[in-house]
Design a protein around this motif. Structure first.
Motif, PDB file in Angstrom:
ATOM      1  N   ASP A   1      -9.344 -13.003   2.811  1.00 35.82           N
ATOM      2  CA  ASP A   1      -8.971 -11.546   3.388  1.00 35.82           C
ATOM      3  C   ASP A   1      -8.807 -10.517   2.135  1.00 35.82           C
ATOM      4  O   ASP A   1      -9.357  -9.413   2.441  1.00 35.82           O
TER       5      ASP A   1
ATOM      6  N   TYR B   1      -2.472  -3.950   0.247  1.00 36.97           N
ATOM      7  CA  TYR B   1      -3.066  -5.243   0.766  1.00 36.97           C
ATOM      8  C   TYR B   1      -1.724  -6.122   1.516  1.00 36.97           C
ATOM      9  O   TYR B   1      -1.572  -6.492   2.426  1.00 36.97           O
ATOM     10  N   PHE B   2      -0.830  -6.324   0.318  1.00 34.12           N
ATOM     11  CA  PHE B   2       0.349  -7.035   0.398  1.00 34.12           C
ATOM     12  C   PHE B   2       1.203  -6.435   1.664  1.00 34.12           C
ATOM     13  O   PHE B   2       1.824  -6.885   2.420  1.00 34.12           O
TER      14      PHE B   2
ATOM     15  N   TRP C   1       0.046  -4.720   4.268  1.00 33.34           N
ATOM     16  CA  TRP C   1      -0.514  -5.269   5.522  1.00 33.34           C
ATOM     17  C   TRP C   1      -0.263  -6.617   5.864  1.00 33.34           C
ATOM     18  O   TRP C   1      -0.113  -6.853   7.227  1.00 33.34           O
ATOM     19  N   LYS C   2      -0.188  -7.240   4.921  1.00 26.45           N
ATOM     20  CA  LYS C   2       0.212  -8.864   5.329  1.00 26.45           C
ATOM     21  C   LYS C   2       1.412  -8.657   5.600  1.00 26.45           C
ATOM     22  O   LYS C   2       1.722  -9.450   6.598  1.00 26.45           O
TER      23      LYS C   2
ATOM     24  N   ASP D   1       1.596  -8.092   9.155  1.00 28.95           N
ATOM     25  CA  ASP D   1       0.668  -8.925   9.940  1.00 28.95           C
ATOM     26  C   ASP D   1      -0.587  -8.181  10.561  1.00 28.95           C
ATOM     27  O   ASP D   1      -1.233  -8.619  11.658  1.00 28.95           O
TER      28      ASP D   1
ATOM     29  N   LEU E   1      -3.317  -8.637   8.622  1.00 28.34           N
ATOM     30  CA  LEU E   1      -4.187  -9.471   7.782  1.00 28.34           C
ATOM     31  C   LEU E   1      -3.795 -10.908   7.869  1.00 28.34           C
ATOM     32  O   LEU E   1      -2.601 -11.167   7.948  1.00 28.34           O
TER      33      LEU E   1
END
Length: 459
Positions: free
Chosen positions: A351, A450-451, A453-454, A457, A459
């Protein structure tokens, strides 16, 4: 002996570059390769400022037509575009604001809220134009409307043309109103193009709230703070507020100021409600310009029209748009994007690598196509990306926004170009901010995003 001036090398370098492009046209290579030669020369001259921007645009017109890189209607398509006429309207409005004294009056009122240090001036302007992005959808319209006011604020604080403070104020308004707006769905053309293509091709509706939650913290808020910090670092200056001048010029509005103020308010109202009447911001600007030059109104006289309008900015803007038209006509944009994707390390269950790869591919595609065209080029590749990465279509579409929100060079964003032309500033002035901002984005903001987005949820 003194070192030879860099200007001594301009003509030989230019002639060799043009000769190289001409030679390429004579070789048995595909049409896209010939167009690529012209595009690279044009973009290189704009990026290096070897010659004035409008001369580069004229050279592009000449080479593209001489070697039949695209039909004349494509090469000159910029002159029939809404952007050029929005610039024209902005130039007329700017001349009116300056000649009537309304700009100075508005600038003094705005400056009253920015009184203090240079840091407060820059940070306050960036915050104000970001908030304005929620009210007025067109980034080009925002830049055209705000630039005369920004110059009046610079005058109020004693920043003369060529000073770092004046450049800083100009960049705070231009970059602050354009780059952070990528986190607001309705505030920039590329966002709207992406939403339209997602709806038509994939039946996915990008909603205002989820888009804002996903992108606002880093694409808007963090970038606004960084833009202000970079401007203060690269263009430090000291404000000297001329209070005596402010007091001398205070007084009731003149007849011309009242007419101009009413015209600008009407234009602003029409720009803010374009979702109701669907009239292009460019035609609103053109109508306003026509009214201001009408006999009996005469806020912009014939002499001012001939002498005070920066006609080179129109040629430059038309050149950038014509270049984009040539690139699209020859398919060079699609070849570039597809070739770039083949080089990326895309794989299922990776990812972070996939997220960085797609985002950076979108960013670098904007170097060739300019930013408004990135969604049109990149969105059709989403199916292939989904198969290669295993990611959701919605997530891949949103990665495009992360990419085209990363402005590497000023020419990629038409509102940046227009604003700099209206202010009489060079592209290199904005490049000093765009390049460090892009590096900070790639190495800091993209990983942090990125984190985020994690957590959401995505990614």
């Amino acid at each position: 002996m003194s070192a030879p001036s860099s200007k001594n090398f301009q003509l030989p370098v230019l002639l060799l570059s043009v000769a190289g492009v001409a030679l390429l046209q004579l070789l048995p290579v595909p049409a896209a390769a010939k167009a690529a030669g012209i595009a690279l020369l044009t973009l290189g001259l704009w990026a290096t400022a070897l010659i004035p921007e409008h001369l580069t645009a004229l050279l592009f017109f000449l080479l593209a037509l001489l070697f039949s890189a695209a039909p004349p209607e494509v090469v000159f398509s910029g002159f029939s575009s809404a952007a050029v006429w929005l610039v024209f309207g902005g130039l007329v409005a700017g001349a009116a604001i300056s000649s009537t004294g309304l700009g100075g009056r508005i600038g003094r009122h705005a400056a009253a809220h920015l009184h203090g240090s240079y840091v407060r001036i820059i940070s306050g302007l960036v915050a104000a134009v970001v908030l304005f992005s929620f009210l007025m959808p067109s980034s080009m319209g925002r830049v055209v409307l705000l630039m005369p006011i920004a110059l009046a604020i610079a005058d109020h604080f004693g920043f003369q043309p060529g000073s770092k403070g004046r450049t800083g104020i100009v960049l705070a308004v231009i970059l602050g109103t354009y780059i952070p707006a990528f986190g607001i769905l309705t505030a920039n053309v590329p966002n709207v193009v992406l939403a339209g293509m997602a709806e038509t091709k994939y039946k996915i509706s990008l909603l205002y709230g989820p888009y804002l939650l996903l992108h606002f913290p880093l694409l808007t808020l963090a970038k606004a703070v960084i833009i202000a910090a970079l401007i203060i670092f690269f263009y430090p200056d000291q404000a000297v507020e001329r209070l005596e001048q402010s007091q001398d010029k205070a007084g009731p509005l003149s007849r011309q100021e009242k007419i101009l103020a009413a015209t600008l308010l009407l234009m602003l109202a029409l720009w803010m409600t374009d979702f109701l009447h669907h009239i292009s911001p460019a035609w609103i600007a053109l109508g306003g310009a026509f009214f201001l030059m009408m006999p009996g109104i005469d806020i912009v006289s014939a002499a001012q029209f001939n002498q005070k309008l920066n006609w080179s900015s129109l040629v430059f803007t038309a050149g950038i748009l014509g270049l984009g038209g040539m690139i699209g006509k020859t398919g060079l944009d699609r070849l570039f994007a597809a070739g770039l994707l083949k080089l990326l390390p895309l794989a299922p269950q990776q990812d972070f690598t996939n997220y960085l790869s797609v985002s950076l591919a979108s960013a670098f595609t904007g170097l060739l196509t300019t930013l408004p065209a990135v969604p049109a080029v990149f969105t059709p590749l989403t199916d292939s990306l989904a198969q290669a990465t295993g990611l959701k279509t919605e997530s891949l579409l949103m990665m495009q926004a992360v990419g085209f929100a990363t402005v590497l060079l000023p020419y990629q964003g038409p509102p940046i170009v227009v604003g700099l032309q209206l202010a009489g500033e060079k592209l290199s002035s904005a490049a000093k901010i765009c390049l460090p901002l892009a590096l900070i984005t790639v190495f800091v903001l993209l990983p942090v995003n990125y984190f985020w987005w994690k957590m959401l949820d995505w990614l």
